[in-house]
Every structure is written in C-alpha cells, then in structure tokens.
Design an enzyme around this catalytic site. Structure first.
Site, PDB file in Angstrom:
ATOM      1  CB  SER A  34     -15.323 -83.135 -47.497  1.00 21.27           C
ATOM      2  OG  SER A  34     -14.317 -82.416 -48.186  1.00 21.27           O
ATOM      3  CG  ASN A 121      -6.261 -74.975 -43.426  1.00 19.22           C
ATOM      4  OD1 ASN A 121      -6.764 -75.967 -43.943  1.00 19.22           O
ATOM      5  ND2 ASN A 121      -5.262 -75.057 -42.556  1.00 19.22           N
ATOM      6  CB  THR A 166     -53.821 -65.791 -24.111  1.00 20.88           C
ATOM      7  OG1 THR A 166     -54.961 -65.817 -23.250  1.00 20.88           O
ATOM      8  CG2 THR A 166     -53.725 -64.409 -24.748  1.00 20.88           C
ATOM      9  CG  HIS A 167     -53.224 -69.223 -21.307  1.00 20.60           C
ATOM     10  ND1 HIS A 167     -52.137 -69.480 -20.506  1.00 20.60           N
ATOM     11  CD2 HIS A 167     -53.508 -67.895 -21.138  1.00 20.60           C
ATOM     12  CE1 HIS A 167     -51.787 -68.377 -19.864  1.00 20.60           C
ATOM     13  NE2 HIS A 167     -52.593 -67.406 -20.246  1.00 20.60           N
ATOM     14  CB  SER A 288     -55.654 -92.160 -44.545  1.00 20.85           C
ATOM     15  OG  SER A 288     -55.643 -93.483 -44.051  1.00 20.85           O
ATOM     16  CE  LYS A 294     -57.198 -88.426 -40.831  1.00 16.67           C
ATOM     17  NZ  LYS A 294     -56.246 -89.317 -40.167  1.00 16.67           N
ATOM     18  CG  ASN A 296     -53.965 -87.224 -42.976  1.00 21.12           C
ATOM     19  OD1 ASN A 296     -54.948 -87.038 -42.266  1.00 21.12           O
ATOM     20  ND2 ASN A 296     -53.571 -88.425 -43.358  1.00 21.12           N
ATOM     21  CE1 TYR A 328     -10.086 -76.601 -41.830  1.00 17.60           C
ATOM     22  CE2 TYR A 328      -8.436 -78.297 -41.447  1.00 17.60           C
ATOM     23  CZ  TYR A 328      -9.651 -77.915 -41.972  1.00 17.60           C
ATOM     24  OH  TYR A 328     -10.429 -78.815 -42.626  1.00 17.60           O
ATOM     25  CD  GLN A 333     -13.553 -82.812 -44.725  1.00 20.66           C
ATOM     26  OE1 GLN A 333     -12.536 -82.388 -45.254  1.00 20.66           O
ATOM     27  NE2 GLN A 333     -13.807 -84.099 -44.637  1.00 20.66           N
ATOM     28  CE  LYS A 336     -16.646 -77.864 -46.352  1.00 19.98           C
ATOM     29  NZ  LYS A 336     -15.964 -77.360 -45.133  1.00 19.98           N
TER      30      LYS A 336
HETATM   31  N1  ARG Z   1     -12.071 -80.234 -46.965  1.00 23.77           N
HETATM   32  C1  ARG Z   1     -11.510 -79.378 -45.989  1.00 23.77           C
HETATM   33  C2  ARG Z   1     -12.602 -78.667 -45.177  1.00 23.77           C
HETATM   34  O1  ARG Z   1     -13.707 -78.682 -45.590  1.00 23.77           O
HETATM   35  C3  ARG Z   1     -10.655 -78.341 -46.634  1.00 23.77           C
HETATM   36  C4  ARG Z   1      -9.514 -77.905 -45.809  1.00 23.77           C
HETATM   37  C5  ARG Z   1      -8.596 -79.055 -45.562  1.00 23.77           C
HETATM   38  N2  ARG Z   1      -7.399 -78.616 -44.948  1.00 23.77           N
HETATM   39  C6  ARG Z   1      -6.556 -79.470 -44.440  1.00 23.77           C
HETATM   40  N3  ARG Z   1      -5.492 -79.010 -43.926  1.00 23.77           N
HETATM   41  N4  ARG Z   1      -6.770 -80.763 -44.430  1.00 23.77           N
HETATM   42  O2  ARG Z   1     -12.379 -78.114 -44.131  1.00 23.77           O
END
Ligand code: ARG
Length: 468
Positions: A34, A121, A166-167, A288, A294, A296, A328, A333, A336
């Site tokens: 990640s 976690n 309105t409308h 355009s 145009k 836009n 968890y 993950q 994010k």
């Molecule tokens: N990259 C993980 C996340 O964003 C961090 C936590 C990972 N924990 C684990 N037990 N694999 O959630």
C-alpha cells in the site's frame, strides 16, 4: 528454505517473516503493498512514532539514551523525506515498514525496539487521524475562502434583480446576491460538518496494540498529550477497526461536492446562449477543436462530473465496513485510496470553482431584463388583492385569469390599465401599479431570510464580519 538476512535485520526485508517457510510470492507482494498510497502519511507516521518512543521511555521500556537515538534517527528519516531524498526499497510494504526499515538502516538494531507494544493496526489508525486533523482544518479554511468570494460577488451585485426559479420555471424576482448567498449558507453547513467530524476523530488510538491493548505500562494520556489529543480511545478492538471517522469525512465531502455540483450546474445553464446571465472567465473555459465559435464550461462540467466519484468513495467505505467482523481486517487497507481521492477531488474542485467565481462576469442588464419579463409579479398581484380583503384562493383565481389574458394578448402584466384590471375584479384601484414593480416585489420580502434589499444587505454585513 533458509532465508537470507538483509542489512536491516529483516529476513527477506520483512518484519514478520519469522514464521514463514517460503518467501512472499511476487504477485502477493505487489498485491498487498500500500506504500504508493500511504506514503503521504510519512510525516504523521514519524510524529506518532516519536510520541510512542517517548511514551516507552516514560514507561521505562526504553532508556533515555535509546530514546534520544531513535528520535534523532526518526528526525533524520523525516528530513530525507523533506528533501526528497528518501529511497523506498522494493520490499517496503507500507509507509510504516518503510520508515522503520530506514530507521534501522540508520541506527542499527536499536531501531527494532521502536515497535515495542505497538501494532501497525493502532499505528495506521493514529496516522490517519493525525493526517485528517490537519487536512480538515485546511479544508474548512478553503470553504471559508470560497464563502468570502461569494459574499464579495454578492455585495458587488447587491441591487441586481434576477428571476428566481422553481421547477426551472421563472417564479418570483429575487436579488442575484440572495441567490449567491444561498450557496454561502450551504458552505456554512459544510464547514460545520467538517468541524464536527474533526471533533469526533480527535481521539488517540495508540496503546490499543493489534487488537487487545498492550502489555507495557504505557501512559496513553501522556501520548495523547504529546500529540495534542484531548482524549484516548476506550476500547482497543473498536480503536483498531473503527473507520467511522473516515465515513463521516467522506459523507461531509460528498455533501460539499453536491453543493459545488449544483453551483456548477447553474453556471452551465447561466452561461448558455439561452440565458446569458453570466460570462465565465476565458481562462476557465476551453474551446472546440472543430467548432471555432465554441466556449465550453468545462470546469463546472468536470466538477459536476467528479461528484459521482466522491459519492462512490463514500459507498466504497460503507461497503468495506458493512460485514467486517471485529477487529482489524486487511480490507481496511482499502480505506485510504477512497479517503485520499475524495479529499483531493473535493479540494481541487473547490479551489478551481472559487477562482472561477472570483472572476465571474455577471450580466446585470440581462438579469434585470429577465426579472422584468414574464409574469413574475403575478404573486404580487394576488397578494395585493388579499390586502383588499379577498381570500387568497380567490385572489389566486383572479390573478390567474389576468395572467392568461396577458399571455393570450402577448402583453406584460404591468401594461394593463386600471380599467382593464377592474374587469377581473372591482377590488383593483390605482395603488396596484406601485406593487407591480420588480423592486417593490423584492423589497416586500422583508422578513428574516427574505430577498428584500435590507435583509440581503444586513446578511452581507453579518457574513463579512463572521468570515473575516
Ligand atoms: N497497510 C496497512 C493498512 O493500511 C497497515 C496495517 C497492516 N496491519 C496488518 N496486520 N497487516 O491498513
């Protein structure tokens, strides 16, 4: 299979590979990583680690000397990030592992003590809260910046009437300023939602460990104090698996985006040849490649177009959580990418729309003319008859007949003579003509929240004070 040890002491470059017989498959390594997404949390991760380290010192898990070395090492890693010098290693799974790996490169095996009594976690739960605290403050300021631009635009056009709809049918005249200030009120609620989300996420999760809490005698309130949190979480299972705060932020952002999209829609309509109420600044439009004439409205179209994407992130987060057992799970993950893209999308949309609004040219004459045409004063006529003692329903009926006759004769309401009006009701007298002006119609809406000039001016003054 025997595993090689890399220089940082992680077998195969992994912190957890001790119990495994074979190394992670390369597909899995790529699939589970990640770091490309969570690398933006580096500053918060280091800030959290320094507070954790000091907490371990206070708990006598680390000596003052060890603490100093680790903190210095973390500062060095941070400065590598700041200078754009940080080098990710191929095995860095996420930002937490990358920083710990680099710390260990720099200060040796002592770096391995940092993670005592902590799990990724509770670490990631902390990092995102720290990150959002800053981001939400910044976002609230941006909302306020947009409000200021709208209030200034309203003030500059405070006497310009326009048809209110309105409308999407012309209904009653309002001030253009009143219309713009409607968006200021929407953004005010948006700000409130952001501040509210901020309040609820301002709770410190570290010390929850992986799920059960920690064996070490850490003073969690001390950690919270170091990081400026007024409270600590009260249940470790909840603390590592709670993503309510992200959902609240995504919901607040979705509502803001909906508001921006509505404003965009109006700009698109208003700038069309059919309306010509406003001219969008050239620098915020595109042409355009085929049709030379145009111009836009791509910016408001894209804001409108990106709105679904933000809603999607909200649904994504809710769906991730809906069947997740405590505590968890790696599904988390996926939070994010959704959260960050929602924040980025709404932030850039707000930014570009604010600058567009600052430069928006308002066609006063067109707006005024549109407010005067049609039968926008029909309600005034009905209310006038009510003032003459006619029950509203009857007054409505009489006025409806006047309007029909105006439409059939292709005339404006104001063009009727008193004699003609009296054919519809004998309650009409010459006082009616003073009522049949756009200005009178606007200024009679003089209660709080109405479009009367006095009300709108007062609201502008109050907002100027509030937003300064
Ligand atoms: N990259 C993980 C996340 O964003 C961090 C936590 C990972 N924990 C684990 N037990 N694999 O959630």
């Amino acid at each position: 299979m025997t595993k090689g040890r890399t220089g940082n002491g992680f077998a195969d470059g992994k912190a957890w590979s001790g119990r495994f017989r074979e190394p992670t498959h390369r597909l899995v390594e790529a699939f589970t990583a990640s770091v490309t997404v969570d690398r933006r949390l580096y500053a918060e991760d280091i800030q959290g680690s320094i507070a954790h380290c000091k907490t371990l010192e206070k708990a006598r898990v680390l000596t003052p000397g060890e603490t100093r070395t680790i903190v210095r090492g973390l500062e060095a890693v941070k400065s590598e990030f700041h200078r754009g010098r940080f080098k990710f290693a191929p095995h860095d799974e996420d930002i937490h592992m990358a920083i710990e790996r680099r710390l260990t490169d720099l200060i040796g095996p002592l770096g391995g003590k940092l993670h005592t009594g902590r799990s990724r976690n509770d670490q990631v739960a902390l990092d995102v809260r720290l990150y959002l605290r800053d981001q939400l403050e910044d976002f609230a300021k941006r909302l306020q910046g947009c409000q200021r631009v709208l209030v200034a635009k309203a003030k500059a056009h405070r006497n310009v009437p326009m048809p209110g709809y309105t409308h999407l049918q012309r209904a009653q005249p309002v001030l253009f300023a009143h219309h713009l200030l409607a968006y200021v009120d929407m953004l005010e609620r948006d700000k409130g939602r952001i501040q509210d989300a901020h309040k609820r996420l301002n709770v410190m999760p570290l010390g929850s460990g992986a799920l059960a809490g920690t064996n070490y005698p850490v003073d969690r309130r001390y950690t919270a104090g170091l990081l400026g949190f007024p409270e600590v979480t009260t249940n470790s299972l909840d603390a590592v698996s709670d993503r309510d705060f992200m959902i609240e932020v995504a919901a607040a952002l979705s509502i803001t985006m909906m508001h921006l999209s509505r404003l965009s829609e109006e700009l698109i309509i208003w700038s069309s040849q059919e309306f010509r109420f406003v001219d969008l600044p050239d620098g915020f439009c595109t042409g355009s490649s085929m049709m030379p004439q145009k111009k836009n409205p791509d910016v408001p179209e894209l804001v409108r177009g990106k709105t679904g994407r933000v809603y999607g992130h909200l649904i994504n987060l809710l769906t991730t959580m809906k069947a997740l057992p405590l505590s968890y799970n790696r599904d988390l993950q996926e939070d994010k990418p959704a959260l960050f893209d929602a924040l980025d999308t709404v932030t850039t949309s707000l930014e570009v729309l604010t600058e567009l609004m600052r430069r928006l040219k308002v066609n006063r004459a067109t707006l005024k003319q549109a407010a005067e045409g049609g039968a926008l004063l029909a309600t005034e006529l009905a209310d006038y008859l009510v003032g003459k003692g006619l029950p509203f329903r009857e007054a409505h009926g009489v006025t409806g007949r006047v309007v029909r006759s105006a439409l059939e004769g292709r005339r404006e309401l104001a063009s009727f003579t008193l004699q003609e009006l009296r054919r519809f009701s004998d309650r009409f007298d010459k006082g009616v003509f003073a009522r049949l002006t756009v200005q009178a119609a606007i200024d009679r809406k003089a209660q709080i929240g109405g479009t009367a000039r006095g009300q709108v001016e007062q609201r502008i003054r109050r907002l100027e004070r509030m937003l300064s």
